[in-house]
Design a protein around this motif. Structure first.
Motif, mmCIF file in Angstrom:
data_model
loop_
_atom_site.group_PDB
_atom_site.id
_atom_site.type_symbol
_atom_site.label_atom_id
_atom_site.label_comp_id
_atom_site.label_asym_id
_atom_site.label_seq_id
_atom_site.Cartn_x
_atom_site.Cartn_y
_atom_site.Cartn_z
ATOM 1 N N ASP A 10 -67.537 -26.440 -23.059
ATOM 2 C CA ASP A 10 -68.115 -25.119 -23.329
ATOM 3 C C ASP A 10 -67.773 -24.139 -22.207
ATOM 4 O O ASP A 10 -68.642 -23.666 -21.468
ATOM 5 N N PHE A 11 -66.473 -23.825 -22.120
ATOM 6 C CA PHE A 11 -66.007 -22.916 -21.078
ATOM 7 C C PHE A 11 -66.714 -21.570 -21.140
ATOM 8 O O PHE A 11 -66.943 -20.926 -20.116
ATOM 9 N N GLY A 12 -67.036 -21.120 -22.347
ATOM 10 C CA GLY A 12 -67.723 -19.838 -22.469
ATOM 11 C C GLY A 12 -69.071 -19.860 -21.778
ATOM 12 O O GLY A 12 -69.448 -18.908 -21.086
ATOM 13 N N ARG A 13 -69.817 -20.940 -21.963
ATOM 14 C CA ARG A 13 -71.126 -21.055 -21.320
ATOM 15 C C ARG A 13 -70.970 -21.114 -19.797
ATOM 16 O O ARG A 13 -71.758 -20.501 -19.068
ATOM 17 N N ILE A 14 -69.968 -21.841 -19.333
ATOM 18 C CA ILE A 14 -69.732 -21.893 -17.881
ATOM 19 C C ILE A 14 -69.462 -20.487 -17.351
ATOM 20 O O ILE A 14 -70.020 -20.067 -16.327
ATOM 21 N N GLY A 15 -68.598 -19.747 -18.054
ATOM 22 C CA GLY A 15 -68.275 -18.398 -17.618
ATOM 23 C C GLY A 15 -69.492 -17.495 -17.612
ATOM 24 O O GLY A 15 -69.703 -16.720 -16.677
ATOM 25 N N VAL A 16 -70.321 -17.587 -18.645
ATOM 26 C CA VAL A 16 -71.510 -16.737 -18.733
ATOM 27 C C VAL A 16 -72.492 -17.065 -17.612
ATOM 28 O O VAL A 16 -73.049 -16.165 -16.960
ATOM 29 N N MET A 17 -72.732 -18.354 -17.364
ATOM 30 C CA MET A 17 -73.659 -18.728 -16.302
ATOM 31 C C MET A 17 -73.131 -18.295 -14.940
ATOM 32 O O MET A 17 -73.905 -17.906 -14.054
#
Length: 369
Positions: free
Chosen positions: A57-64
Motif C-alpha cells: 500500500d504505497f499510497g498509504r505510506i505516502g499519505v502517512m
C-alpha cells in the motif's frame, strides 16, 4: 499534499521527503488504475509492479509520510509573537490549498466521472469546491481529497491548541498524541471484535497523532526545551508505532496491505530522512516543491491516458506496452502538469496569501497602538 516549501537549506530534506511521498502515491494509483481498466481487456507485462505497490500500500505510506511532514511544518508557521497570528495563518492556508484544489475539481469530474459515463452533477461540483463533500455524503471528484480534509482538521486543532496556549508545549502535545493513539487503538480493536464504527472517525485520531509526532520532532530539531517526560512519551510513541502496533496488527490481519505496517514504514522513512541521512538531491527537492499539484492532478491525468488508450484498436502498439512504460509516461505527464500548476497557480496563491496576511497584521498592529 499542501505544505510550505521552505527556502532554508535545513528544510531541503523535508521537501525531498515530500517528493518521495508523492512518487509512492503516484506509483500505487497509476498501476492500480491500469490493472483495473486496461489489463482485463489487453494482455500486459509488469503487473507485479501493481501487486507490489498494493501489497505494501504505497499510497498509504505516502499519505502517512505527508501527515508527519505536515505536523513537522504547520504548527511552527503559526507565529504567536506577531499580531493576529491565527487569522493570518488561516489566510495563508486557504490561499495555499484552495487555488490548485479548485482547478482540480472540474478536471477530476471530467476525467474520473464524465468520460466513463458516471453521473457527477453541478451540485457535486459545487459541494466539492468547499472541500466538505465527505462531511455531507457527496462523492469526491478525485479520491485523494479526503486527506485534505484531514489537513483542515489538523489546522483547526492547531488553532485550538494555540488558543489554549498549548501549541508549542511539548508535554501537552505528547500527551495529546498518546491519547489519540489510544483512542484509535481502542476503536480498531472494537471494530476487530465486530463493533460497528464509523471508520473515518476511527482513523482520524491516528492521523492527528502522527501529525503531532511530527510536531514533536520539529521541537527537537529546533533545540526547544523539552522535558524528560515529553521525550519519554515521544520515544514510547515511536516504539509503539514502529514495533508494538505493527506486530499486533500483523498477527490480527496479516502484514500485507496492512495500514498499521504502512504507518510504521512511513515513520521509519521519516526518521531516516530527518535523523540519519538528510536527502537533499535536487530532483527530489524539486519534486517535493511541486508535490501538492502532483498529488492532486496525477489521478485524473492517468484516467485521461487510460480513456484514450481504450479508444485505440485492440492491436494498437499503444495498448500493448509494459506496465513500467505506462507508469513512467503517466508520472512524467503528472510531473509536467504539476510544474505548470505550481508556477502559475500555487505561487501566485501563496504570494497573495502572504500579502493579505501582511496587510491584516499591519491593521491589527495599528489597532493595538
Amino acid at each position: 499534499m499542501a505544505g510550505t516549501a521552505a527556502a532554508a537549506p535545513r528544510f531541503l530534506h523535508i521537501d525531498a521527503l515530500r517528493g518521495i511521498a508523492a512518487l509512492l502515491v503516484v506509483w500505487l494509483h497509476v498501476t492500480q488504475f491500469f490493472q483495473a481498466q486496461l489489463a482485463p481487456v489487453q494482455p500486459m507485462g509488469g503487473l507485479a509492479l501493481a501487486r507490489f505497490a498494493q501489497d505494501f500500500d504505497f499510497g498509504r505510506i505516502g499519505v502517512m509520510l505527508f501527515f508527519l511532514i505536515s505536523g513537522y511544518v504547520i504548527p511552527d508557521s503559526i507565529r504567536l509573537d506577531r499580531p493576529s497570528p491565527l487569522a493570518t495563518f488561516a489566510i495563508r492556508r486557504v490561499l495555499r490549498i484552495f487555488p490548485a484544489y479548485w482547478l482540480s475539481v472540474p478536471l477530476g469530474a471530467g476525467a474520473m466521472w464524465w468520460l466513463w459515463g458516471r453521473p457527477f452533477g453541478w451540485r457535486e461540483i459545487l459541494v466539492n469546491l468547499t472541500l466538505l463533500q465527505d462531511l455531507v455524503g457527496v462523492p469526491p471528484a478525485i479520491g485523494v481529497y479526503w486527506t485534505l480534509l484531514v489537513e483542515l482538521v489538523f489546522y483547526a486543532l492547531c488553532i485550538v491548541l494555540a488558543l489554549l496556549h498549548s501549541l508549542h508545549d511539548a508535554r501537552r502535545i505528547a500527551w495529546l498524541a498518546a491519547l489519540l493513539a489510544g483512542v484509535h487503538t481502542l476503536a480498531v480493536f472494537a471494530a476487530w471484535r465486530g463493533v460497528a464504527l464509523s471508520l473515518p472517525l476511527a482513523f482520524l485520531p491516528l492521523y492527528l497523532s502522527f501529525m503531532l509526532c511530527g510536531a514533536l520532532f520539529r521541537h527537537l530539531d529546533d533545540g526547544a526545551a523539552i522535558d524528560a517526560g515529553a521525550r519519554r512519551l515521544l520515544a514510547a510513541l515511536v516504539g509503539y508505532y514502529l514495533v508494538v502496533f505493527p506486530l499486533a496488527a500483523s498477527w490480527a490481519i496479516g502484514p500485507r496491505n496492512n495500514y498499521v505496517v504502512c504507518g510504521a514504514i512511513a515513520l521509519l522513512v521519516f526518521l531516516l530522512g530527518t535523523r540519519v541521512t538528510r536527502l537533499r538531491a535536487g530532483l527530489f527537492v524539486w519534486l517535493g516543491r511541486i508535490s501538492y499539484s502532483l498529488y492532486l492532478f496525477h489521478a485524473p491525468l492517468t484516467m485521461l491516458v487510460l480513456w484514450w488508450l481504450l479508444q485505440q484498436a485492440a492491436d494498437s502498439p499503444w495498448r500493448g506496452q509494459h506496465m513500467l512504460v505506462y507508469l513512467a509516461a503517466c508520472t512524467l505527464l503528472g510531473v509536467a502538469a504539476a510544474a505548470v500548476v505550481e508556477r502559475c497557480v500555487e505561487r501566485p496563491g501563496i504570494a497573495l496569501g502572504r500579502w493579505l496576511a501582511t496587510r491584516w497584521q499591519q491593521r491589527a498592529a495599528a489597532r493595538l497602538r
